[in-house]
Design a protein around this motif. Structure first.
Motif, PDB file in Angstrom:
ATOM      1  N   LYS A  29      37.216  27.113  49.486  1.00  0.00           N
ATOM      2  CA  LYS A  29      38.174  27.093  47.565  1.00  0.00           C
ATOM      3  C   LYS A  29      36.760  27.835  46.824  1.00  0.00           C
ATOM      4  CE  LYS A  29      38.009  23.327  45.199  1.00  0.00           C
ATOM      5  NZ  LYS A  29      38.759  21.824  45.007  1.00  0.00           N
ATOM      6  N   ARG A  68      35.413  31.082  47.771  1.00  0.00           N
ATOM      7  CA  ARG A  68      36.040  32.359  47.985  1.00  0.00           C
ATOM      8  C   ARG A  68      37.455  32.197  46.876  1.00  0.00           C
ATOM      9  NH1 ARG A  68      38.110  33.273  54.165  1.00  0.00           N
ATOM     10  NH2 ARG A  68      35.752  32.349  54.427  1.00  0.00           N
ATOM     11  N   LEU A  69      38.250  31.432  47.278  1.00  0.00           N
ATOM     12  CA  LEU A  69      39.592  31.757  46.136  1.00  0.00           C
ATOM     13  C   LEU A  69      39.288  31.377  44.759  1.00  0.00           C
ATOM     14  CD1 LEU A  69      42.605  31.372  46.092  1.00  0.00           C
ATOM     15  CD2 LEU A  69      42.287  29.014  45.727  1.00  0.00           C
ATOM     16  N   THR A  70      38.592  30.930  44.014  1.00  0.00           N
ATOM     17  CA  THR A  70      37.731  31.115  43.207  1.00  0.00           C
ATOM     18  C   THR A  70      37.666  32.329  42.631  1.00  0.00           C
ATOM     19  OG1 THR A  70      37.219  28.777  42.758  1.00  0.00           O
ATOM     20  CG2 THR A  70      35.633  29.778  41.288  1.00  0.00           C
ATOM     21  N   VAL A 113      38.250  35.371  44.053  1.00  0.00           N
ATOM     22  CA  VAL A 113      39.095  35.771  44.578  1.00  0.00           C
ATOM     23  C   VAL A 113      39.912  36.392  43.042  1.00  0.00           C
ATOM     24  CG1 VAL A 113      41.781  37.323  45.307  1.00  0.00           C
ATOM     25  CG2 VAL A 113      39.173  36.250  46.651  1.00  0.00           C
ATOM     26  N   SER A 114      39.859  34.957  42.590  1.00  0.00           N
ATOM     27  CA  SER A 114      40.877  34.711  41.287  1.00  0.00           C
ATOM     28  C   SER A 114      40.353  35.692  40.098  1.00  0.00           C
ATOM     29  CB  SER A 114      40.884  33.254  41.091  1.00  0.00           C
ATOM     30  OG  SER A 114      41.811  32.860  41.946  1.00  0.00           O
ATOM     31  N   LEU A 115      39.039  35.274  40.124  1.00  0.00           N
ATOM     32  CA  LEU A 115      37.706  35.609  39.009  1.00  0.00           C
ATOM     33  C   LEU A 115      37.910  37.010  39.336  1.00  0.00           C
ATOM     34  CD1 LEU A 115      35.975  35.309  36.515  1.00  0.00           C
ATOM     35  CD2 LEU A 115      33.991  35.441  38.905  1.00  0.00           C
ATOM     36  N   LEU A 148      40.335  38.984  39.868  1.00  0.00           N
ATOM     37  CA  LEU A 148      41.215  39.364  39.422  1.00  0.00           C
ATOM     38  C   LEU A 148      42.302  39.427  38.322  1.00  0.00           C
ATOM     39  CD1 LEU A 148      44.863  40.350  40.524  1.00  0.00           C
ATOM     40  CD2 LEU A 148      45.461  37.965  40.456  1.00  0.00           C
ATOM     41  N   THR A 149      41.852  38.984  37.899  1.00  0.00           N
ATOM     42  CA  THR A 149      41.967  37.850  36.348  1.00  0.00           C
ATOM     43  C   THR A 149      40.451  39.376  35.496  1.00  0.00           C
ATOM     44  OG1 THR A 149      41.582  35.328  36.449  1.00  0.00           O
ATOM     45  CG2 THR A 149      40.850  36.140  34.129  1.00  0.00           C
TER      46      THR A 149
END
Length: 108
Positions: free
Chosen positions: A37, A39-41, A43-45, A47-48
């Motif tokens: 979870k 790691r997903l946060t 990566v999303s950050l 990408l943003t």
């Protein structure tokens, strides 16, 4: 020739492959220790941040184009015709037989 290749491969391995392998191993170990979870946060950050930076760069370029500062004004220079000297000043038409579209000689 093989001596040069072996020297080159030794330098290449010491300068590129070995540090790259160590860095890859360390990075994989660090990523595997992070929960899924989190790691997903991350990566999303990332990408943003990338998308916002791309939009800013694109928007700034469009703004500069709108102001006319993106490039200097272009002066148009017309190409002058070249004086061509011909061997025979008078061109006589050639007498060719009349043919229609099918390639058959006409009856006229």
């Amino acid at each position: 020739m093989t001596k040069i290749k072996s020297i080159f491969s030794a330098i290449y391995n010491n300068m590129w492959r070995t540090p790259k392998g160590r860095l890859t191993t360390r990075l994989k170990g660090a990523c595997e220790s992070i929960p899924q979870k989190q790691r997903l946060t991350i990566v999303s950050l990332m990408l943003t941040v990338f998308v916002l930076t791309a939009f800013f760069v694109f928007g700034h370029a469009c703004y500069r184009i709108g102001l006319g500062k993106a490039q200097k004004s272009v002066e148009i220079e017309h190409i002058m015709p070249i004086d061509i000297v011909t061997k025979s000043p008078v061109h006589e038409p050639q007498n060719l037989p009349d043919y229609d579209d099918a390639g058959v000689e006409s009856e006229d």
